[in-house]
Design a protein around this motif. Structure first.
Motif, mmCIF file in Angstrom:
data_model
loop_
_atom_site.group_PDB
_atom_site.id
_atom_site.type_symbol
_atom_site.label_atom_id
_atom_site.label_comp_id
_atom_site.label_asym_id
_atom_site.label_seq_id
_atom_site.Cartn_x
_atom_site.Cartn_y
_atom_site.Cartn_z
ATOM 1 N N PHE A 99 0.827 -1.204 0.000
ATOM 2 C CA PHE A 99 0.000 0.000 0.000
ATOM 3 C C PHE A 99 0.867 1.262 0.000
ATOM 4 O O PHE A 99 0.412 2.331 -0.422
ATOM 5 N N THR A 100 2.103 1.135 0.452
ATOM 6 C CA THR A 100 3.031 2.272 0.441
ATOM 7 C C THR A 100 3.781 2.378 -0.883
ATOM 8 O O THR A 100 3.938 3.474 -1.424
ATOM 9 N N THR A 101 4.247 1.236 -1.398
ATOM 10 C CA THR A 101 5.158 1.263 -2.551
ATOM 11 C C THR A 101 4.493 0.988 -3.900
ATOM 12 O O THR A 101 4.985 1.452 -4.930
ATOM 13 N N PHE A 102 3.388 0.234 -3.925
ATOM 14 C CA PHE A 102 2.776 -0.141 -5.203
ATOM 15 C C PHE A 102 2.333 1.070 -6.013
ATOM 16 O O PHE A 102 2.524 1.095 -7.245
ATOM 17 N N PRO A 103 1.734 2.100 -5.392
ATOM 18 C CA PRO A 103 1.415 3.298 -6.183
ATOM 19 C C PRO A 103 2.667 3.943 -6.779
ATOM 20 O O PRO A 103 2.612 4.482 -7.901
ATOM 21 N N ARG A 104 3.791 3.886 -6.078
ATOM 22 C CA ARG A 104 5.041 4.441 -6.614
ATOM 23 C C ARG A 104 5.546 3.607 -7.790
ATOM 24 O O ARG A 104 6.049 4.158 -8.769
ATOM 25 N N PHE A 105 5.445 2.280 -7.649
ATOM 26 C CA PHE A 105 5.825 1.410 -8.762
ATOM 27 C C PHE A 105 5.095 1.819 -10.033
ATOM 28 O O PHE A 105 5.648 1.777 -11.128
ATOM 29 N N ASN A 106 3.819 2.174 -9.871
ATOM 30 C CA ASN A 106 2.940 2.379 -11.024
ATOM 31 C C ASN A 106 2.652 3.836 -11.325
ATOM 32 O O ASN A 106 1.806 4.146 -12.170
ATOM 33 N N GLN A 107 3.320 4.743 -10.600
ATOM 34 C CA GLN A 107 3.201 6.187 -10.842
ATOM 35 C C GLN A 107 1.745 6.651 -10.769
ATOM 36 O O GLN A 107 1.244 7.350 -11.651
ATOM 37 N N THR A 108 1.066 6.227 -9.698
ATOM 38 C CA THR A 108 -0.319 6.655 -9.476
ATOM 39 C C THR A 108 -0.409 7.384 -8.142
ATOM 40 O O THR A 108 0.557 7.454 -7.389
ATOM 41 N N GLU A 109 -1.573 7.918 -7.859
ATOM 42 C CA GLU A 109 -1.776 8.599 -6.584
ATOM 43 C C GLU A 109 -1.722 7.604 -5.424
ATOM 44 O O GLU A 109 -2.026 6.422 -5.592
ATOM 45 N N THR A 110 -1.363 8.103 -4.255
ATOM 46 C CA THR A 110 -1.300 7.244 -3.081
ATOM 47 C C THR A 110 -2.708 6.783 -2.680
ATOM 48 O O THR A 110 -3.714 7.408 -3.042
ATOM 49 N N ILE A 111 -2.765 5.702 -1.932
ATOM 50 C CA ILE A 111 -4.043 5.159 -1.452
ATOM 51 C C ILE A 111 -4.565 6.061 -0.338
ATOM 52 O O ILE A 111 -3.819 6.474 0.546
ATOM 53 N N SER A 112 -5.845 6.365 -0.386
ATOM 54 C CA SER A 112 -6.424 7.278 0.597
ATOM 55 C C SER A 112 -6.369 6.691 1.999
ATOM 56 O O SER A 112 -6.463 5.476 2.192
ATOM 57 N N ARG A 113 -6.232 7.574 2.967
ATOM 58 C CA ARG A 113 -6.176 7.145 4.365
ATOM 59 C C ARG A 113 -7.442 6.409 4.763
ATOM 60 O O ARG A 113 -7.386 5.404 5.492
ATOM 61 N N ASN A 114 -8.580 6.869 4.310
ATOM 62 C CA ASN A 114 -9.841 6.230 4.660
ATOM 63 C C ASN A 114 -9.873 4.779 4.193
ATOM 64 O O ASN A 114 -10.353 3.893 4.917
ATOM 65 N N TYR A 115 -9.327 4.528 2.986
ATOM 66 C CA TYR A 115 -9.359 3.168 2.425
ATOM 67 C C TYR A 115 -8.473 2.233 3.227
ATOM 68 O O TYR A 115 -8.909 1.158 3.667
ATOM 69 N N TYR A 116 -7.214 2.633 3.461
ATOM 70 C CA TYR A 116 -6.320 1.692 4.137
ATOM 71 C C TYR A 116 -6.644 1.547 5.623
ATOM 72 O O TYR A 116 -6.386 0.481 6.206
ATOM 73 N N THR A 117 -7.210 2.569 6.240
ATOM 74 C CA THR A 117 -7.588 2.403 7.653
ATOM 75 C C THR A 117 -8.763 1.431 7.795
ATOM 76 O O THR A 117 -8.816 0.652 8.761
ATOM 77 N N ASN A 118 -9.693 1.459 6.855
ATOM 78 C CA ASN A 118 -10.797 0.497 6.899
ATOM 79 C C ASN A 118 -10.275 -0.941 6.754
ATOM 80 O O ASN A 118 -10.765 -1.867 7.424
ATOM 81 N N ILE A 119 -9.294 -1.126 5.866
ATOM 82 C CA ILE A 119 -8.668 -2.440 5.722
ATOM 83 C C ILE A 119 -7.983 -2.840 7.028
ATOM 84 O O ILE A 119 -8.098 -3.985 7.493
ATOM 85 N N PHE A 120 -7.281 -1.904 7.633
ATOM 86 C CA PHE A 120 -6.599 -2.172 8.897
ATOM 87 C C PHE A 120 -7.584 -2.573 9.991
ATOM 88 O O PHE A 120 -7.354 -3.542 10.729
ATOM 89 N N TYR A 121 -8.675 -1.848 10.107
ATOM 90 C CA TYR A 121 -9.682 -2.175 11.123
ATOM 91 C C TYR A 121 -10.265 -3.570 10.873
ATOM 92 O O TYR A 121 -10.499 -4.344 11.819
ATOM 93 N N ALA A 122 -10.519 -3.890 9.616
ATOM 94 C CA ALA A 122 -11.052 -5.219 9.282
ATOM 95 C C ALA A 122 -10.051 -6.314 9.635
ATOM 96 O O ALA A 122 -10.422 -7.362 10.188
ATOM 97 N N ASN A 123 -8.775 -6.086 9.323
ATOM 98 C CA ASN A 123 -7.745 -7.075 9.642
ATOM 99 C C ASN A 123 -7.570 -7.232 11.152
ATOM 100 O O ASN A 123 -7.325 -8.340 11.646
#
Length: 388
Positions: A67-91
């Protein structure tokens, strides 16, 4: 709200690394207590050990990293905080439910696995979206990283099915371990390590494809007990990987510790397959079992060394600090190899009947100490942006 309160969730890798560390300690402790007959479980010990490490420990580390490096690999915008925090809470919810489930209720284990599976689906959904919107002209590495994750999702589903159809468990473990977990780590490592090492050696045109096919064959032969073909695959992988890595001219002995630890992890891969071939040969011709030695060499020697190395680099780099391993961290790097040695000795103890079963206690304790030590050094940085 203060900066201190916000920082923990400010970057994608931070919460997932912390969750991975906590689970590494808790899940290993529960496994050890069960293995020694000190607690009763609602599921079998093999499911606890394999599922928890693959999907509740290593997958969380990989999620934080990707989630930190894949957007850099692909030259896209970073993943939104809301999205990754929801994944974190689910995990986190899946982890808590899993712990209570294995102690209290098989149905609760099922709910935990389904929660983790849904979360895993949305992890891959986001990575797929990034891949499709990529602006980089070369997406081959991203393709293999994504492919490994899809196989991991398939194996995740098989793990869930195995709760009520145990014959599926062996297939689930082999797919989850080789073409998902190990191949995913390999895919990331073969991209990043030469880059960090300023290695400009050209890789074989079909290098990753060949390795992927060999990993799939390894998982299939292992799942159906075709030991002769599995042994041959191990030998081919050991020779092919070593020859390729050697051609990269990485110069580990002239590299700083933050880099040579990644070189060490890389060369654990062919060495693990070579030792796997030897152990399989012993099982075939000497009727001696080395008690999952090959899996643990890959899981600790290659995978854990790689993740600790990358995790250290990402933690330092994304907190504004120089990616430099101090003496405490270098000792952690060496301690990982000590953990590998202990697990090797335990397998030899089983194979040759030494009667030194205390090696199990020492090896699982060393695993727990490893992650606690890394947390002592880096948890404050991940949570509060403060060095220990």
């Amino acid at each position: 709200m203060s900066k201190k309160e916000n920082y923990f969730l400010s970057q994608a890798h931070q919460p997932f690394f912390i969750l991975g560390i906590l689970n590494a300690v808790i899940m290993m402790l529960l496994f050890a207590l069960s293995y020694k007959g000190l607690i009763a479980l609602q599921i079998d010990t093999l499911t606890l050990h394999s599922y928890s490490l693959i999907y509740l420990v290593f997958t969380n580390f990989f999620t934080g990293f990707l989630f930190t490096t894949f957007p850099r690999f692909n030259q896209t915008e970073t993943i939104s905080r809301n999205y990754y925090t929801n994944i974190f809470y689910a995990n986190t919810l899946a982890s808590v439910l899993f712990v209570f489930g294995i102690l209290l209720s098989k149905e609760l284990v099922l709910i935990a696995m389904l929660t983790a599976f849904i979360s895993h689906f949305f992890i891959i959904y986001k990575l797929t979206s990034i891949y499709k919107n990529s602006k980089t002209p070369d997406k081959s590495d991203s393709f293999w990283i994504l492919g490994a994750n899809h196989l991991g999702l398939l194996a995740h589903l098989l793990f869930i099915i195995s709760l009520y159809l145990p014959t599926v468990l062996n297939v689930a473990i082999n797919i989850a371990f080789y073409p998902y977990l190990i191949f995913l780590a390999f895919s990331v490592g073969q991209r990043m390590i030469p880059f960090f090492s300023h290695s400009f050696a050209e890789k074989g045109k079909y290098f990753i494809l060949i390795v992927f096919i060999l990993f799939v064959l390894k998982s299939l032969f292992s799942a159906n007990g075709s030991q002769v073909f599995e042994l041959i695959t191990d030998i081919v992988l050991a020779i092919y990987l070593f020859r390729e890595f050697y051609s990269w001219q990485l110069h580990p002995f002239q590299s700083p510790a933050i880099l040579w630890v990644l070189h060490l992890a890389l060369f654990w891969l062919p060495l693990s397959f070579l030792i796997s071939a030897i152990s399989l040969g012993s099982e075939l011709f000497l009727d001696t079992s080395f008690y999952f030695l090959n899996i643990h060499l890959l899981a600790i020697g290659f995978l854990t060394t790689l993740l600790i190395g990358f995790g250290t680099r990402v933690t330092l780099g994304h907190s504004g600090q120089a990616p430099h391993a101090d003496s405490f961290t270098i000792n952690i790097f060496f301690f990982i190899q000590f953990v590998v040695l202990l697990r090797l000795l335990f397998s030899l103890n089983i194979a040759f009947g030494w009667g030194a079963d205390f090696l199990f206690d020492i090896s699982f304790t060393a695993w727990i100490i490893l992650f606690i030590a890394w947390a002592i050094r880096y948890a404050k940085i991940l949570i509060f942006a403060k060095a220990a």
